[in-house]
Design a protein around this motif. Structure first.
Motif, PDB file in Angstrom:
ATOM      1  N   LEU A   1       0.833  -1.205   0.000  1.00 61.53           N
ATOM      2  CA  LEU A   1       0.000   0.000   0.000  1.00 61.53           C
ATOM      3  C   LEU A   1       0.866   1.254   0.000  1.00 61.53           C
ATOM      4  O   LEU A   1       1.995   1.229   0.484  1.00 61.53           O
ATOM      5  CB  LEU A   1      -0.920   0.013   1.225  1.00 61.53           C
ATOM      6  N   LYS A   2       0.306   2.351  -0.529  1.00 56.79           N
ATOM      7  CA  LYS A   2       1.002   3.650  -0.548  1.00 56.79           C
ATOM      8  C   LYS A   2       0.081   4.734  -0.002  1.00 56.79           C
ATOM      9  O   LYS A   2      -0.339   5.637  -0.729  1.00 56.79           O
ATOM     10  CB  LYS A   2       1.447   4.000  -1.965  1.00 56.79           C
ATOM     11  N   PRO A   3      -0.248   4.671   1.300  1.00 59.71           N
ATOM     12  CA  PRO A   3      -1.153   5.672   1.853  1.00 59.71           C
ATOM     13  C   PRO A   3      -0.473   7.023   2.061  1.00 59.71           C
ATOM     14  O   PRO A   3       0.740   7.094   2.246  1.00 59.71           O
ATOM     15  CB  PRO A   3      -1.569   5.068   3.200  1.00 59.71           C
ATOM     16  N   PRO A   4      -1.273   8.091   2.042  1.00 53.47           N
ATOM     17  CA  PRO A   4      -0.718   9.419   2.288  1.00 53.47           C
ATOM     18  C   PRO A   4      -0.511   9.669   3.781  1.00 53.47           C
ATOM     19  O   PRO A   4      -1.131   9.006   4.616  1.00 53.47           O
ATOM     20  CB  PRO A   4      -1.816  10.346   1.745  1.00 53.47           C
ATOM     21  N   VAL A   5       0.348  10.635   4.097  1.00 53.53           N
ATOM     22  CA  VAL A   5       0.488  11.106   5.472  1.00 53.53           C
ATOM     23  C   VAL A   5      -0.615  12.121   5.685  1.00 53.53           C
ATOM     24  O   VAL A   5      -0.698  13.122   4.968  1.00 53.53           O
ATOM     25  CB  VAL A   5       1.877  11.750   5.710  1.00 53.53           C
ATOM     26  N   ARG A   6      -1.488  11.851   6.653  1.00 54.60           N
ATOM     27  CA  ARG A   6      -2.658  12.691   6.880  1.00 54.60           C
ATOM     28  C   ARG A   6      -2.976  12.785   8.372  1.00 54.60           C
ATOM     29  O   ARG A   6      -2.631  11.905   9.146  1.00 54.60           O
ATOM     30  CB  ARG A   6      -3.895  12.089   6.204  1.00 54.60           C
ATOM     31  N   GLU A   7      -3.725  13.827   8.716  1.00 48.81           N
ATOM     32  CA  GLU A   7      -4.288  13.901  10.056  1.00 48.81           C
ATOM     33  C   GLU A   7      -5.441  12.912  10.144  1.00 48.81           C
ATOM     34  O   GLU A   7      -6.108  12.619   9.141  1.00 48.81           O
ATOM     35  CB  GLU A   7      -4.803  15.306  10.356  1.00 48.81           C
ATOM     36  N   SER A   8      -5.687  12.410  11.331  1.00 47.26           N
ATOM     37  CA  SER A   8      -6.799  11.501  11.567  1.00 47.26           C
ATOM     38  C   SER A   8      -8.089  12.127  11.064  1.00 47.26           C
ATOM     39  O   SER A   8      -8.352  13.302  11.297  1.00 47.26           O
ATOM     40  CB  SER A   8      -6.900  11.198  13.066  1.00 47.26           C
ATOM     41  N   GLY A   9      -8.887  11.334  10.344  1.00 45.73           N
ATOM     42  CA  GLY A   9     -10.159  11.800   9.819  1.00 45.73           C
ATOM     43  C   GLY A   9     -10.095  12.399   8.433  1.00 45.73           C
ATOM     44  O   GLY A   9     -11.125  12.541   7.778  1.00 45.73           O
ATOM     45  N   ASP A  10      -8.897  12.731   7.944  1.00 41.26           N
ATOM     46  CA  ASP A  10      -8.732  13.294   6.602  1.00 41.26           C
ATOM     47  C   ASP A  10      -8.527  12.134   5.630  1.00 41.26           C
ATOM     48  O   ASP A  10      -7.404  11.780   5.278  1.00 41.26           O
ATOM     49  CB  ASP A  10      -7.550  14.262   6.575  1.00 41.26           C
TER      50      ASP A  10
ATOM     51  N   ALA B   1      -0.533   8.205   9.865  1.00 38.09           N
ATOM     52  CA  ALA B   1      -0.961   9.330  10.691  1.00 38.09           C
ATOM     53  C   ALA B   1       0.137  10.379  10.808  1.00 38.09           C
ATOM     54  O   ALA B   1       1.292  10.056  11.108  1.00 38.09           O
ATOM     55  CB  ALA B   1      -1.366   8.846  12.074  1.00 38.09           C
ATOM     56  N   LYS B   2      -0.232  11.618  10.554  1.00 36.23           N
ATOM     57  CA  LYS B   2       0.696  12.741  10.721  1.00 36.23           C
ATOM     58  C   LYS B   2       1.040  12.846  12.204  1.00 36.23           C
ATOM     59  O   LYS B   2       0.159  12.768  13.054  1.00 36.23           O
ATOM     60  CB  LYS B   2       0.033  14.025  10.225  1.00 36.23           C
ATOM     61  N   ARG B   3       2.334  12.983  12.505  1.00 40.00           N
ATOM     62  CA  ARG B   3       2.709  13.110  13.916  1.00 40.00           C
ATOM     63  C   ARG B   3       2.028  14.326  14.508  1.00 40.00           C
ATOM     64  O   ARG B   3       1.893  15.363  13.846  1.00 40.00           O
ATOM     65  CB  ARG B   3       4.222  13.144  14.076  1.00 40.00           C
TER      66      ARG B   3
END
Length: 191
Positions: free
Chosen positions: A85-94, A119-121
């Motif tokens: 998988l190649k998920p994006p770095v995002r805030e929770s819920g985005d 998840a974005k730190r």
């Protein structure tokens, strides 16, 4: 002023919606409490699901409660790469336009079109914590971690402020390993 914050590692996990929980575990199923987490009202459950990507799977991923409006799977970059998988770095819920995967539970399976993120730190803070440290919601800061032989400064740390939070910084397992983090470790907000 030293702006210290508890550093916590967030391992791979899933949050599920009522619709997805019903499919995976059966209509009307309720999550069962295993242990409380540091954020008020959040808890680890006894329920586990399989997360499947194009190149592999994790057979036993923990679900965190309570039930959420949308289903979300949080993986580290290493986790995601290992199952293709190649998920994006995002805030929770985005989640819009994020990566999909298949989830399998004891009663059924769901093909997610999106919902997988790295998840974005971030730092959780109450309004009182934010005021004390001079922080604002959605502010991006740097945080220093002093560890034995692995000290580093994390940039791009988003501050999230809410009455529902307790002061803590969350990083994933890749970040935790890079910093040599251990349970109970404190970090310092720099700006």
């Amino acid at each position: 002023m030293n702006k210290s914050v508890l550093l916590e590692t967030s391992a791979r996990h899933a949050h599920v919606s009522r619709r997805v929980l019903n499919i995976l575990f059966g209509e009307g199923y309720e999550l069962t409490h295993k242990k409380d987490l540091s954020q008020p009202g959040q808890f680890a459950t006894n329920e586990r699901i399989q997360v499947i990507g194009p190149k592999g799977n994790f057979p036993s991923v923990s679900i965190l409660g309570p039930i959420r409006p949308e289903t979300q799977v949080e993986l580290s970059a290493t986790d995601a790469r290992s199952i293709g998988l190649k998920p994006p770095v995002r805030e929770s819920g985005d989640l819009a336009g994020s990566t999909g995967c298949k989830l399998v539970g004891p009663k059924g399976e769901v093909e997610l079109q999106d919902g997988v993120i790295i998840a974005k730190r971030h730092i959780h803070a109450t309004p009182a914590d934010a005021e004390k440290y001079g922080l604002k919601d959605k502010q991006v800061v740097s945080v220093r971690v002093n560890s034995d032989g692995r000290s580093l400064i994390f940039g791009d740390v988003v501050v999230r402020v809410s009455e529902k939070y307790a002061l803590a910084m969350h990083i994933d397992t890749d970040e935790s390993n890079a910093a040599g983090a251990v349970p109970g470790m404190m970090a310092e907000i720099l700006d």
